[in-house]
Scaffold this active site. Structure first.
Site, short mmCIF file in Angstrom:
data_model
loop_
_atom_site.label_atom_id
_atom_site.label_comp_id
_atom_site.label_asym_id
_atom_site.label_seq_id
_atom_site.Cartn_x
_atom_site.Cartn_y
_atom_site.Cartn_z
N CYS A 123 0.99 -1.34 0.18
CA CYS A 123 -0.26 -0.11 0.15
C CYS A 123 0.91 1.20 0.11
O CYS A 123 1.50 1.69 -1.01
CB CYS A 123 -1.03 -0.09 1.12
SG CYS A 123 -2.36 1.08 1.06
N HIS A 156 -3.44 -5.27 0.37
CA HIS A 156 -2.74 -5.74 1.32
C HIS A 156 -3.02 -7.46 1.48
O HIS A 156 -3.85 -8.12 1.94
CB HIS A 156 -3.64 -5.35 2.87
CG HIS A 156 -3.53 -3.92 2.94
ND1 HIS A 156 -2.68 -3.33 3.90
CD2 HIS A 156 -4.04 -2.83 2.50
CE1 HIS A 156 -2.68 -2.09 3.97
NE2 HIS A 156 -3.55 -1.64 3.05
N GLU A 188 -1.65 -9.45 3.41
CA GLU A 188 -1.36 -10.08 4.69
C GLU A 188 -2.72 -10.46 5.36
O GLU A 188 -2.65 -11.53 6.05
CB GLU A 188 -0.73 -8.96 5.74
CG GLU A 188 -1.52 -7.77 5.93
CD GLU A 188 -1.47 -6.54 5.18
OE1 GLU A 188 -1.69 -5.46 5.44
OE2 GLU A 188 -0.86 -7.02 4.01
#
Length: 587
Positions: free
Chosen positions: A396, A523, A525
């Site tokens: 990001c 993102h 994750e």
């Protein structure tokens, strides 16, 4: 539908989320379909506008819901995909009730906490508990509900009253309450004190809820006399007291609970037939983390490093990948602003310590964030990684800093910047996304699962994802790479290998000639799971540990895991038994 409720007492931060997640793991391993609900008593509608320093990370769901970080624990542990409605807040409940009142749906009645607020809470729980979350159309068998906060908090009372009523609505045979409490050690003699838990249970029972099980947190295993005392004074069967003492990693928690018959007792209360859970892979993963010794050092350069929970999903994704790569994660926290020249003039020791960590690292990760503080430091980290061929992953804002740095120092546009930090910059490398709002902060970003289409299969990112044509990942941002600058950047070697379906939004970029310098606007994750790590995080760890050249596909990782399982299986023993062998009762 069966319901397991997890409440907490004495102090916050005891690990209710991990406890609730671990219960989900055990139930799922027994063949049941599991879903999760998190109740947050705060008045905010969601966690989207909360400071990471105060509340930890904001976790983003597929549907764009901005939720409490515990939903991330649920998704990672139980491997499900939840929705925004699985996070219930006081703000959401009151917003719904007030909206119904304005529409006249209460037929002129005086709207009150009881029954209108409590009914809304119960209806909400029942509704979302029946939503399929495992990728099929099957309704879950069990819903694990975590009640946030601490028993006795004034803001939790409507939810406690709702749950008191709820146990009778669904039937006591479909309701199991587990209370997580603290057993502290006080004084030089190291005596384990039960009084805080006694008072916590007293407060809970006075509100009309009596726990079926106690999960007692402690630094060391509880003495049997302490557990007997808890059973006597807390009105709980001695067999239903679970000792959750500190373990080497949180993946041991389901194993510790299983060892103490927590699953059998839950099944008994819910009148479900007991089935031995298949925990082999989970056990392997938990013990492997203790067995692996070869380190991989990653510097996380961020602006919220004062609270580890601010980057919880990032650190978990790094952990998933490290284990898959047979490496022990050594994570160095670097405050981005400490890398800047201004810090050097103000506090040279902080400046030197930050740079020592960056130079020591085998890989650099720059995560997302908002605002200008630390942005220059993130660009400095990106520049260092680019010039010194250090593996780098930018997420990001981390990707945006990577692009701005490239525009400044490779294209020669020294004043290149993001319009988020410099609205009047003459060379905007990053611009405000057109569909957002400049006046409202909550829920106005590009949020949730969006598709990224690979522009070429001849790139590191595509190979890491298994050479698929596209991927769906979760987003949370307002600013993006300026598409008008893309031709210049690509001509200079910063290639945008992943874009959205309009070809205007840059999703993944890579730097030519660099062993691993990758940025992504989304993102990754949020979708990393134990045993199924995020491909881009895998790429960073593989590159940092000089294994990227050996990586071919997911099958290579599976083979490596299988071999490692055979190698480490001999050391798999009960973590609680080891603790009890090594810690004397007097401690």
């Amino acid at each position: 539908m069966k319901y397991v409720v997890v409440s907490g007492g004495v102090v916050s931060g005891l690990g209710k989320g991990v406890t609730a997640s671990s219960i989900g793991v055990l139930l799922k391993a027994s063949g049941l379909r599991v879903t999760s609900v998190k109740i947050d008593p705060y008045i905010n509608i969601d966690a989207g506008t909360m400071s990471p320093f105060e509340h930890g990370e904001t976790y983003v769901l597929d549907d764009g819901g901005e939720s409490d970080l515990d939903l991330g624990n649920y998704e990672r542990f139980v491997d499900v995909s939840l929705t925004r409605d699985h996070n219930i807040t006081t703000g959401k409940v009151y917003q719904s009730v007030i909206s119904k009142e304005r529409e006249g749906k209460y037929l002129g009645k005086t709207v009150q906490v009881v029954p209108h607020i409590t009914d809304e809470i119960q209806d909400w729980i029942e509704r979302v508990a029946h939503v399929p979350v495992d990728g099929t159309d099957n309704v879950p068998d069990v819903c694990v509900i975590e009640l946030g906060g601490t028993v006795g908090d004034i803001e939790s009372m409507p939810f406690i009253e709702a749950l008191r009523q709820f146990q009778f609505r669904v039937g006591t045979e479909n309701f199991c309450l587990i209370h997580v409490s603290l057993v502290p050690v006080v004084g030089a003699v190291g005596e384990q004190k039960t009084k805080p838990t006694q008072h916590s249970i007293q407060a809970l029972r006075s509100a009309g809820l009596s726990p079926h099980m106690l999960a007692c947190r402690s630094k060391h295993p509880l003495e049997q006399s302490v557990m007997d005392k808890l059973a006597l004074f807390c009105h709980v069967n001695p067999k239903c007291i679970i000792n959750l003492c500190d373990v080497s990693n949180i993946w041991h928690v389901p194993l510790v609970m299983l060892e103490q018959d927590a699953l059998r007792n839950i099944m008994s209360q819910l009148q479900l037939p007991y089935a031995d859970p298949d925990m082999q892979q989970w056990e392997y993963r938990a013990k492997k983390w203790d067995a692996v010794t070869t380190p991989v050092t990653i510097a996380l350069v961020g602006k919220y490093t004062g609270l580890g929970d601010s980057y919880l999903s990032v650190t978990k994704a790094l952990l998933h990948s490290s284990i898959a790569c047979d490496r022990k994660l050594d994570l160095l926290w670097v405050e981005a602003s400490d890398l800047e020249e201004e810090t050097k003039s103000e506090d040279v020791s902080k400046y030197e310590a930050a740079w020592e960590s960056v130079k020591k690292a085998q890989g650099i990760l720059v995560p997302g964030g908002f605002g200008g503080r630390g942005t220059e430091g993130k660009m400095i980290a990106a520049k260092y990684a680019r010039e010194n061929k250090v593996p780098y992953l930018g997420i990001c804002l981390g990707m945006q800093c990577m692009v701005i740095e490239y525009a400044r120092n490779v294209l020669g546009l020294s004043d290149a910047h993001s319009t988020e930090m410099e609205p009047e910059t003459k060379n905007p490398a990053v611009i405000f996304m057109p569909e957002g709002s400049k006046t409202h902060m909550g829920g106005t970003m590009r949020l949730g699962s969006r598709r990224t289409i690979f522009q070429t299969q001849d790139c590191i990112s595509s190979r890491l994802y298994g050479s698929v044509p596209h991927v769906d990942e979760r987003h949370r941002h307002r600013y993006e790479v300026n598409p008008e600058m893309v031709p210049q950047l690509e001509a200079a070697g910063c290639k945008f290998v992943g874009k959205d379906d309009t070809q205007l939004r840059m999703e993944i970029c890579e730097v030519d000639g660099h062993p691993f310098m990758v940025g992504c606007q989304y993102h990754p994750e949020y979708k990393s799971r134990p045993g199924r790590p995020s491909p881009l995080f895998m790429g960073l760890i593989l590159a940092a540990s000089s294994q990227l050249g050996e990586y071919n596909s997911d099958e290579a990782i599976a083979v490596r895991k299988s071999a490692a399982y055979s190698e480490h299986n001999s050391v798999l023993t009960s973590p609680l038994k080891v603790l009890r062998q090594n810690v004397s009762p007097s401690k």
